[in-house]
Design a protein around this motif. Structure first.
Motif, PDB file in Angstrom:
ATOM      1  N   TYR A 218      -0.279  -2.302   5.007  1.00 16.74           N
ATOM      2  CA  TYR A 218      -1.367  -1.330   5.137  1.00 16.74           C
ATOM      3  C   TYR A 218      -1.255  -0.586   6.468  1.00 16.74           C
ATOM      4  O   TYR A 218      -1.056  -1.196   7.516  1.00 16.74           O
ATOM      5  CB  TYR A 218      -2.711  -2.059   5.057  1.00 16.74           C
ATOM      6  CG  TYR A 218      -3.917  -1.185   5.309  1.00 16.74           C
ATOM      7  CD1 TYR A 218      -4.309  -0.223   4.385  1.00 16.74           C
ATOM      8  CD2 TYR A 218      -4.660  -1.307   6.486  1.00 16.74           C
ATOM      9  CE1 TYR A 218      -5.412   0.593   4.611  1.00 16.74           C
ATOM     10  CE2 TYR A 218      -5.766  -0.501   6.718  1.00 16.74           C
ATOM     11  CZ  TYR A 218      -6.125   0.450   5.787  1.00 16.74           C
ATOM     12  OH  TYR A 218      -7.215   1.249   6.009  1.00 16.74           O
TER      13      TYR A 218
ATOM     14  N   CYS B  97       0.841  -1.205   0.000  1.00 17.99           N
ATOM     15  CA  CYS B  97       0.000   0.000   0.000  1.00 17.99           C
ATOM     16  C   CYS B  97       0.875   1.254   0.000  1.00 17.99           C
ATOM     17  O   CYS B  97       0.883   2.039   0.959  1.00 17.99           O
ATOM     18  CB  CYS B  97      -0.934  -0.001   1.210  1.00 17.99           C
ATOM     19  SG  CYS B  97      -2.158  -1.314   1.149  1.00 17.99           S
TER      20      CYS B  97
ATOM     21  N   VAL C  81      -5.640   1.283  -1.481  1.00 25.31           N
ATOM     22  CA  VAL C  81      -6.672   0.236  -1.342  1.00 25.31           C
ATOM     23  C   VAL C  81      -7.837   0.535  -2.292  1.00 25.31           C
ATOM     24  O   VAL C  81      -8.294  -0.342  -3.033  1.00 25.31           O
ATOM     25  CB  VAL C  81      -7.176   0.137   0.118  1.00 25.31           C
ATOM     26  CG1 VAL C  81      -8.398  -0.760   0.207  1.00 25.31           C
ATOM     27  CG2 VAL C  81      -6.071  -0.395   1.023  1.00 25.31           C
TER      28      VAL C  81
ATOM     29  N   LEU D 175      -3.266  -7.004  -0.521  1.00 24.76           N
ATOM     30  CA  LEU D 175      -2.736  -5.702  -0.135  1.00 24.76           C
ATOM     31  C   LEU D 175      -1.950  -5.836   1.167  1.00 24.76           C
ATOM     32  O   LEU D 175      -2.483  -6.295   2.182  1.00 24.76           O
ATOM     33  CB  LEU D 175      -3.876  -4.699   0.003  1.00 24.76           C
ATOM     34  CG  LEU D 175      -4.508  -4.321  -1.345  1.00 24.76           C
ATOM     35  CD1 LEU D 175      -5.919  -3.801  -1.168  1.00 24.76           C
ATOM     36  CD2 LEU D 175      -3.648  -3.306  -2.082  1.00 24.76           C
ATOM     37  N   THR D 176      -0.662  -5.452   1.109  1.00 23.97           N
ATOM     38  CA  THR D 176       0.236  -5.616   2.258  1.00 23.97           C
ATOM     39  C   THR D 176       0.748  -4.260   2.737  1.00 23.97           C
ATOM     40  O   THR D 176       0.608  -3.249   2.056  1.00 23.97           O
ATOM     41  CB  THR D 176       1.448  -6.495   1.867  1.00 23.97           C
ATOM     42  OG1 THR D 176       2.205  -5.814   0.836  1.00 23.97           O
ATOM     43  CG2 THR D 176       1.017  -7.854   1.337  1.00 23.97           C
TER      44      THR D 176
ATOM     45  N   LEU E 185      -6.669  -7.405   4.654  1.00 20.15           N
ATOM     46  CA  LEU E 185      -5.547  -6.480   4.461  1.00 20.15           C
ATOM     47  C   LEU E 185      -4.446  -6.871   5.440  1.00 20.15           C
ATOM     48  O   LEU E 185      -4.718  -7.180   6.603  1.00 20.15           O
ATOM     49  CB  LEU E 185      -5.978  -5.040   4.745  1.00 20.15           C
ATOM     50  CG  LEU E 185      -7.083  -4.444   3.867  1.00 20.15           C
ATOM     51  CD1 LEU E 185      -7.512  -3.080   4.419  1.00 20.15           C
ATOM     52  CD2 LEU E 185      -6.616  -4.293   2.434  1.00 20.15           C
TER      53      LEU E 185
ATOM     54  N   SER F 153      -4.081 -11.356  10.955  1.00 21.04           N
ATOM     55  CA  SER F 153      -4.416 -11.049   9.556  1.00 21.04           C
ATOM     56  C   SER F 153      -4.112 -12.236   8.648  1.00 21.04           C
ATOM     57  O   SER F 153      -4.912 -12.567   7.757  1.00 21.04           O
ATOM     58  CB  SER F 153      -3.640  -9.820   9.084  1.00 21.04           C
ATOM     59  OG  SER F 153      -4.037  -8.685   9.822  1.00 21.04           O
TER      60      SER F 153
ATOM     61  N   LYS G 142      -8.756  -1.749  -5.584  1.00 22.30           N
ATOM     62  CA  LYS G 142     -10.094  -2.365  -5.621  1.00 22.30           C
ATOM     63  C   LYS G 142     -10.907  -1.860  -6.814  1.00 22.30           C
ATOM     64  O   LYS G 142     -11.684  -2.607  -7.412  1.00 22.30           O
ATOM     65  CB  LYS G 142     -10.836  -2.110  -4.304  1.00 22.30           C
ATOM     66  CG  LYS G 142     -10.318  -2.983  -3.164  1.00 22.30           C
ATOM     67  CD  LYS G 142     -11.171  -2.872  -1.917  1.00 22.30           C
ATOM     68  CE  LYS G 142     -10.724  -3.908  -0.890  1.00 22.30           C
ATOM     69  NZ  LYS G 142     -11.497  -3.826   0.359  1.00 22.30           N
TER      70      LYS G 142
ATOM     71  N   SER H  56      -2.256   4.947   2.131  1.00 24.72           N
ATOM     72  CA  SER H  56      -2.635   3.536   2.213  1.00 24.72           C
ATOM     73  C   SER H  56      -4.086   3.343   1.793  1.00 24.72           C
ATOM     74  O   SER H  56      -4.416   2.442   1.018  1.00 24.72           O
ATOM     75  CB  SER H  56      -2.464   3.008   3.644  1.00 24.72           C
ATOM     76  OG  SER H  56      -1.151   2.562   3.875  1.00 24.72           O
ATOM     77  N   ASN H  57      -4.952   4.196   2.309  1.00 22.60           N
ATOM     78  CA  ASN H  57      -6.371   4.083   1.990  1.00 22.60           C
ATOM     79  C   ASN H  57      -6.649   4.386   0.513  1.00 22.60           C
ATOM     80  O   ASN H  57      -7.496   3.750  -0.117  1.00 22.60           O
ATOM     81  CB  ASN H  57      -7.189   5.002   2.899  1.00 22.60           C
ATOM     82  CG  ASN H  57      -7.133   4.549   4.353  1.00 22.60           C
ATOM     83  OD1 ASN H  57      -7.394   3.397   4.657  1.00 22.60           O
ATOM     84  ND2 ASN H  57      -6.751   5.448   5.252  1.00 22.60           N
TER      85      ASN H  57
END
Length: 257
Positions: A186, A150, A197, A183-184, A212, A241, A201, A193-194
């Protein structure tokens, strides 16, 4: 028959080895007999589950180049249900040595075929390149997980990898599927990061895993102890996770016990 999953991305530092070790250990924790195949000459998956690469006598290299039986090279780890087919620095030279071998792209598939029924999952940790060893891994695999960090250049190079996967699907392995994009690294606190994502997506939609993988100190430090995160600190966010990822893959493949 065991499902063979390659973990591939030609970019370094995206979490391939971390994913190989921790997904393998999580599947084992859920009592699925799992083999990690270390197909990276750096042998980080080998040391990451507590083995010394310098003491490895027979590795995936010998299986591919010298036709040594994979079953004779597999090592039990200290974790129940988790096994390792180790790597060795010799793997660096394998691409050159295999240039004149007939069906050189299929050497790993040939090596793994006799042992595939012995495991529920076989996880192949690929090197950060799109060279012959990675092509071998993708030719041997049923599916591929693509880790994407990310960070700013997340999607850079992803098109090249997906193009390589398409070529392998058309020429070498018509059954190869994309298991998912993972996704790594994060960090929920970072807008970047957001944004990554959302961008990944938007591009790939249903291909992206729900799970995540966060930036997590326990994930970073556990290899120095020769342990997966779940054995180092089972309560850590990183360990939880990867356990969630393992469950997601089990559900996706209808392999629930």
């Amino acid at each position: 028959m065991g499902k063979i999953i390659a973990i591939a991305n030609q970019k370094g530092g995206v979490g391939k080895t971390t994913t190989g070790i921790n997904l393998g250990a999580s599947l084992a924790a859920l009592e699925f007999k799992t083999l990690i195949v270390d197909a990276d000459p750096q042998a980080n998956s080998t040391s990451g589950v507590g083995q010394n690469p310098k003491e490895v006598r027979n590795s995936i290299y010998e299986c591919m180049v010298d036709d040594v039986d994979a079953g004779d090279c597999i090592i039990e780890t200290d974790i129940d249900y988790l096994y390792l087919l180790p790597s060795h620095i010799n793997l660096v030279g394998a691409e050159v040595e295999m240039v004149n071998i007939e069906k050189r792209e299929e050497k790993m598939r040939e090596a793994l075929k006799p042992i595939q029924n012995d495991y529920d999952f076989i996880i192949i940790d690929c090197s950060p390149s799109l060279g012959l060893i990675t092509v071998n891994a993708l030719t041997a695999a049923d599916s591929v997980i693509v880790p994407v960090q990310c960070e700013y250049f997340a999607l850079e190079g992803l098109g090249k990898l997906l193009n390589t996967i398409k070529i392998i699907q058309s020429r070498l392995n018509t059954n190869l599927e994309i298991e998912g994009i993972l996704l790594t690294m994060y960090d929920v606190r970072l807008n970047l990061s957001n944004q990554v994502v959302e961008e990944v997506k938007a591009h790939f939609q249903h291909m992206v895993f729900e799970t995540l993988i966060p930036r997590n100190i326990k994930l970073s430090e556990s290899p120095s102890f020769g342990l997966p995160a779940i054995a180092h600190d089972a309560e850590s966010k990183g360990a939880i996770s990867y356990l969630n990822l393992a469950r997601e893959i089990i559900d996706k493949n209808n392999m629930g016990k």
